[in-house]
Design a protein around this motif. Structure first.
Motif, PDB file in Angstrom:
ATOM      1  N   ARG A 136       0.738  -1.286   0.152  1.00 52.40           N
ATOM      2  CA  ARG A 136      -0.056   0.022   0.101  1.00 52.40           C
ATOM      3  C   ARG A 136       0.864   1.330   0.031  1.00 52.40           C
ATOM      4  O   ARG A 136       0.458   2.289  -0.674  1.00 52.40           O
ATOM      5  N   TYR A 137       1.827   1.341   0.991  1.00 54.52           N
ATOM      6  CA  TYR A 137       2.973   2.371   0.998  1.00 54.52           C
ATOM      7  C   TYR A 137       3.649   2.602  -0.455  1.00 54.52           C
ATOM      8  O   TYR A 137       3.543   3.612  -1.038  1.00 54.52           O
ATOM      9  N   GLU A 138       4.096   1.446  -1.087  1.00 54.16           N
ATOM     10  CA  GLU A 138       4.618   1.786  -2.360  1.00 54.16           C
ATOM     11  C   GLU A 138       3.677   1.974  -3.294  1.00 54.16           C
ATOM     12  O   GLU A 138       3.933   3.106  -4.079  1.00 54.16           O
ATOM     13  N   ALA A 139       2.433   1.745  -3.218  1.00 50.26           N
ATOM     14  CA  ALA A 139       1.552   2.168  -4.525  1.00 50.26           C
ATOM     15  C   ALA A 139       1.068   3.704  -3.889  1.00 50.26           C
ATOM     16  O   ALA A 139       0.846   4.231  -5.164  1.00 50.26           O
ATOM     17  N   LEU A 140       0.715   3.997  -2.980  1.00 49.62           N
ATOM     18  CA  LEU A 140       0.241   5.291  -2.631  1.00 49.62           C
ATOM     19  C   LEU A 140       1.535   6.460  -2.967  1.00 49.62           C
ATOM     20  O   LEU A 140       0.899   7.544  -3.543  1.00 49.62           O
ATOM     21  N   THR A 141       2.712   5.956  -2.538  1.00 50.40           N
ATOM     22  CA  THR A 141       3.589   7.045  -2.852  1.00 50.40           C
ATOM     23  C   THR A 141       4.136   7.315  -4.311  1.00 50.40           C
ATOM     24  O   THR A 141       4.801   8.087  -4.517  1.00 50.40           O
ATOM     25  N   GLN A 142       3.398   6.392  -5.164  1.00 50.52           N
ATOM     26  CA  GLN A 142       3.647   6.773  -6.596  1.00 50.52           C
ATOM     27  C   GLN A 142       2.973   8.038  -7.043  1.00 50.52           C
ATOM     28  O   GLN A 142       3.180   8.793  -7.818  1.00 50.52           O
ATOM     29  N   CYS A 143       1.914   8.459  -6.243  1.00 54.89           N
ATOM     30  CA  CYS A 143       1.074   9.682  -6.389  1.00 54.89           C
ATOM     31  C   CYS A 143       1.736  10.874  -5.338  1.00 54.89           C
ATOM     32  O   CYS A 143       1.617  10.578  -4.195  1.00 54.89           O
ATOM     33  N   LYS A 468     -13.722  29.493  -9.275  1.00 54.15           N
ATOM     34  CA  LYS A 468     -12.342  29.622  -9.183  1.00 54.15           C
ATOM     35  C   LYS A 468     -11.685  30.572  -7.919  1.00 54.15           C
ATOM     36  O   LYS A 468     -10.488  30.265  -7.636  1.00 54.15           O
ATOM     37  N   LYS A 469     -12.292  31.368  -7.731  1.00 53.04           N
ATOM     38  CA  LYS A 469     -11.657  32.111  -6.426  1.00 53.04           C
ATOM     39  C   LYS A 469     -12.103  31.345  -5.096  1.00 53.04           C
ATOM     40  O   LYS A 469     -11.256  31.341  -4.360  1.00 53.04           O
ATOM     41  N   MET A 470     -13.220  30.646  -5.389  1.00 53.37           N
ATOM     42  CA  MET A 470     -13.595  29.936  -3.821  1.00 53.37           C
ATOM     43  C   MET A 470     -12.652  28.755  -3.929  1.00 53.37           C
ATOM     44  O   MET A 470     -12.273  28.229  -2.828  1.00 53.37           O
ATOM     45  N   ILE A 471     -12.575  27.953  -5.079  1.00 52.30           N
ATOM     46  CA  ILE A 471     -11.745  26.822  -5.045  1.00 52.30           C
ATOM     47  C   ILE A 471     -10.528  26.916  -6.331  1.00 52.30           C
ATOM     48  O   ILE A 471     -10.737  26.617  -7.338  1.00 52.30           O
ATOM     49  N   PRO A 472      -9.434  27.398  -5.956  1.00 53.34           N
ATOM     50  CA  PRO A 472      -8.470  27.603  -6.657  1.00 53.34           C
ATOM     51  C   PRO A 472      -8.120  26.729  -7.925  1.00 53.34           C
ATOM     52  O   PRO A 472      -7.814  26.750  -9.056  1.00 53.34           O
ATOM     53  N   SER A 473      -8.190  25.339  -7.310  1.00 53.77           N
ATOM     54  CA  SER A 473      -8.005  24.115  -8.235  1.00 53.77           C
ATOM     55  C   SER A 473      -9.442  23.707  -8.910  1.00 53.77           C
ATOM     56  O   SER A 473      -9.202  22.500  -9.669  1.00 53.77           O
ATOM     57  N   GLU A 480      -3.296  14.983 -10.901  1.00 51.65           N
ATOM     58  CA  GLU A 480      -2.429  15.214 -11.963  1.00 51.65           C
ATOM     59  C   GLU A 480      -1.493  16.155 -12.044  1.00 51.65           C
ATOM     60  O   GLU A 480      -0.466  16.194 -12.829  1.00 51.65           O
ATOM     61  N   ASN A 481      -1.782  17.344 -11.320  1.00 53.30           N
ATOM     62  CA  ASN A 481      -0.931  18.564 -11.455  1.00 53.30           C
ATOM     63  C   ASN A 481      -0.097  18.660  -9.992  1.00 53.30           C
ATOM     64  O   ASN A 481      -0.996  19.412  -9.178  1.00 53.30           O
ATOM     65  N   GLU A 482       0.972  18.067 -10.067  1.00 49.31           N
ATOM     66  CA  GLU A 482       1.618  18.143  -8.963  1.00 49.31           C
ATOM     67  C   GLU A 482       2.049  19.590  -8.304  1.00 49.31           C
ATOM     68  O   GLU A 482       1.975  19.921  -7.296  1.00 49.31           O
ATOM     69  N   GLU A 483       2.522  20.543  -9.291  1.00 51.18           N
ATOM     70  CA  GLU A 483       2.622  21.822  -8.910  1.00 51.18           C
ATOM     71  C   GLU A 483       1.651  22.690  -8.186  1.00 51.18           C
ATOM     72  O   GLU A 483       1.621  23.360  -7.415  1.00 51.18           O
ATOM     73  N   LEU A 484       0.618  22.150  -8.977  1.00 50.23           N
ATOM     74  CA  LEU A 484      -0.580  23.076  -8.384  1.00 50.23           C
ATOM     75  C   LEU A 484      -0.921  22.682  -6.904  1.00 50.23           C
ATOM     76  O   LEU A 484      -1.403  23.353  -6.046  1.00 50.23           O
ATOM     77  N   LEU A 485      -1.050  21.251  -6.710  1.00 48.49           N
ATOM     78  CA  LEU A 485      -1.026  20.660  -5.434  1.00 48.49           C
ATOM     79  C   LEU A 485      -0.374  21.484  -4.521  1.00 48.49           C
ATOM     80  O   LEU A 485      -0.608  21.912  -3.399  1.00 48.49           O
ATOM     81  N   TYR A 486       1.057  21.343  -4.495  1.00 51.03           N
ATOM     82  CA  TYR A 486       1.946  22.065  -3.644  1.00 51.03           C
ATOM     83  C   TYR A 486       1.691  23.504  -3.381  1.00 51.03           C
ATOM     84  O   TYR A 486       1.733  23.853  -2.223  1.00 51.03           O
TER      85      TYR A 486
END
Length: 512
Positions: A136-143, A468-473, A480-486
């Motif tokens: 589970r750990y190995e599978a989840l940390t792919q994301c 978009k203002k209420m929820i920027p994502s 799928e968008n790693e940069e946006l997540l961080y």
């Protein structure tokens, strides 16, 4: 949908049934999107968030799939299905964005104790379970949603993470754990009451407590006629509206059935009651600083996943263990013992019988839970806290859940363990059924409702800009968008008073 007010100008544009987290979230979103809306809220109890949204009735984890093992089932080929965990993790990030927006806009001054940082830990023992957790750990940390998760089989490391859990264990016992430091605990009762307080100040919002919705039907003019009774005075009245949301927890199913929308045909419910062991020893409470989730026993349903859970309820740290399930024919903690019988109709009788036959192990599990003695509950606790003493714990009654039963492909019944939204084809009514992870994913669920029930407004430039203002994502995938997540995590952590991740998204992604 809201423009035609000629027939019933004095009536609301929107009726919300139930004063819980779902109605509060939808009400806030609608008022942000269209401030002139007239909204009425009806709640049968005298206070808000007293059923499923209450802190003592709700698991309150801030479900983000970091530690809940039932969200990552093992496939027949031995691989781990992470799809549900990814959806839930992303949905919780969406909720944090909406809360952060409200705080930044000074719409809501949330209480300090509404959300708290607490590590989320999964813990297992035995060779097979350790192998599962590692996969589970190995599978989840792919994301990237799960980057930062730690895995360990070292007893000393695990003792630092969760001393109570490791005290008294044999040195050669095979154990493993995972840990996510960015986990949270959420008091959804406190959040709900603060949102409703703000709605009350917003104008054109009326909240009726001690009012029970008895009937609702669609009129030939396209309005919903709702019959409401004041439980204190006995007074009855009719309300007409173009849109109804049924967010009444376990009470949603009976109201959905009364609406007679075709989309509700075949739906039934299976009520399950809950109990916790609550720690009464302050020294023990202070020693445990994590949410530790285990794996359900073989043959047990997903709802039975045990956890030793640090909670923050009304500013005070608590420690709970459970849940212990039970059976009651009530759909609400303060409901009627006739709820189950009155929910049976010709269109859902076959699915309910079929689901019952298919889930005999669940029935046996619930019977065994009801028959448990105090020493049985303590024995279950000692799997997670070997040195637990009976005198340090007391039994606490939790809330009611109504697990969804719906028609399967062959007309039989399927028992669902998640959250499900049912909506009329014309978008004039929506009802929310089910349980976990409901509250934690409330914002995402309400976005889905808006898209289903108000497609024309949602597609407008004005609503798109506001969403978009209420929820920027909004409109993008955090999975799928790693940069946006961080980026959004940095923002929500700062706004909600949570520990920063420690690195910006470029550093997290290894770009600098």
């Amino acid at each position: 949908m809201f423009s035609d007010k000629t027939k019933y100008p004095e009536n609301p544009d929107v009726v919300l049934i139930g004063a819980g987290i779902m109605s509060a979230t939808l009400g806030m979103m609608l008022k942000e999107l269209q401030p002139d809306l007239k909204i009425e809220i009806f709640e049968r109890l005298d206070i808000a968030a007293a059923e499923s949204s209450d802190a003592w009735n709700n698991a309150g984890t801030g479900h983000s799939a970091f530690c809940e093992l039932n969200y990552t089932p093992e496939r027949p080929d031995g691989s781990i299905d992470t799809s549900k965990a990814v959806r839930i993790a992303e949905a919780f990030e969406v909720s944090k964005q909406f809360w952060s927006y409200l705080i930044e806009k000074n719409q809501v001054k949330l209480p300090d104790f509404f959300i708290n940082s607490i590590p989320h830990i999964s813990f297992v023992w035995g060779d097979a379970n350790v192998r599962f957790l590692q996969k589970r750990y190995e599978a989840l940390t792919q994301c990237h949603l799960f980057k930062g998760m730690q895995y360990s089989e070292d007893q000393q490391q695990l003792k630092e993470w969760m001393p109570l859990v490791m005290e008294g264990r044999k040195p050669d016992e095979k154990v493993a754990g995972t840990r996510m430091d960015i986990g949270t605990d959420v008091n959804f009762g406190a959040l709900t009451r603060r949102l409703l307080m703000r709605l009350n100040e917003a104008g054109n919002v009326t909240q009726h407590f001690g009012h029970e919705v008895r009937k609702l039907r669609k009129t030939s003019s396209g309005y919903w006629q709702i019959k409401v009774k004041d439980l204190h005075t006995g007074e009855k009245r009719k309300v007409f509206t173009k849109f109804v949301f049924i967010g009444a927890g376990g009470g949603s199913l009976p109201l959905l059935l009364k609406s007679d929308i075709p989309e509700g045909d075949g739906y039934g419910g299976f009520p399950v009651s809950g109990q916790w062991l609550r720690c009464t020893n302050p020294d023990i409470i202070e020693k445990h600083k994590a949410k530790v989730y285990g794996k359900a026993s073989v043959g047990s349903p997903p709802m039975s996943v045990p956890h030793l859970d640090s909670r923050f309820i009304n500013g005070k740290k608590e420690l709970l263990f459970g849940p212990y399930a039970g059976f009651s024919t009530k759909f609400l903690k303060k409901g009627s013992f006739l709820d189950l019988a009155l929910s049976i109709r010709p269109d859902n009788l076959r699915p309910m019988i079929s689901a019952g036959i298919k889930n005999i192990p669940l029935t046996q599990y619930l019977i065994n839970q009801v028959r448990q003695e105090p020493e049985d509950r303590l024995a279950a606790l000692r799997n997670y806290y070997p040195n637990a003493r009976d005198e340090d714990w007391e039994l606490e009654i939790a809330g009611q859940r109504v697990q969804v039963i719906k028609k399967g492909p062959n007309g039989g019944g399927v028992l669902e363990f998640g959250t499900e939204m049912v909506s009329a084809s014309d978008g004039s009514l929506a009802a929310l059924l089910g349980a976990s992870p409901g509250a934690s994913t409330a914002v995402s669920i309400m976005v889905e409702l808006l898209e289903r029930c108000f497609p024309e407004q949602v597609s407008s430039e004005e609503w798109q800009r506001k969403l978009k203002k209420m929820i920027p994502s909004y409109g993008e995938s955090l999975a799928e968008n790693e940069e946006l997540l961080y980026s959004v995590r940095e923002w929500t952590s700062a706004t909600l008073g949570l520990p920063r991740i420690g690195l910006n998204y470029k550093q997290q992604a290894g770009q600098v």
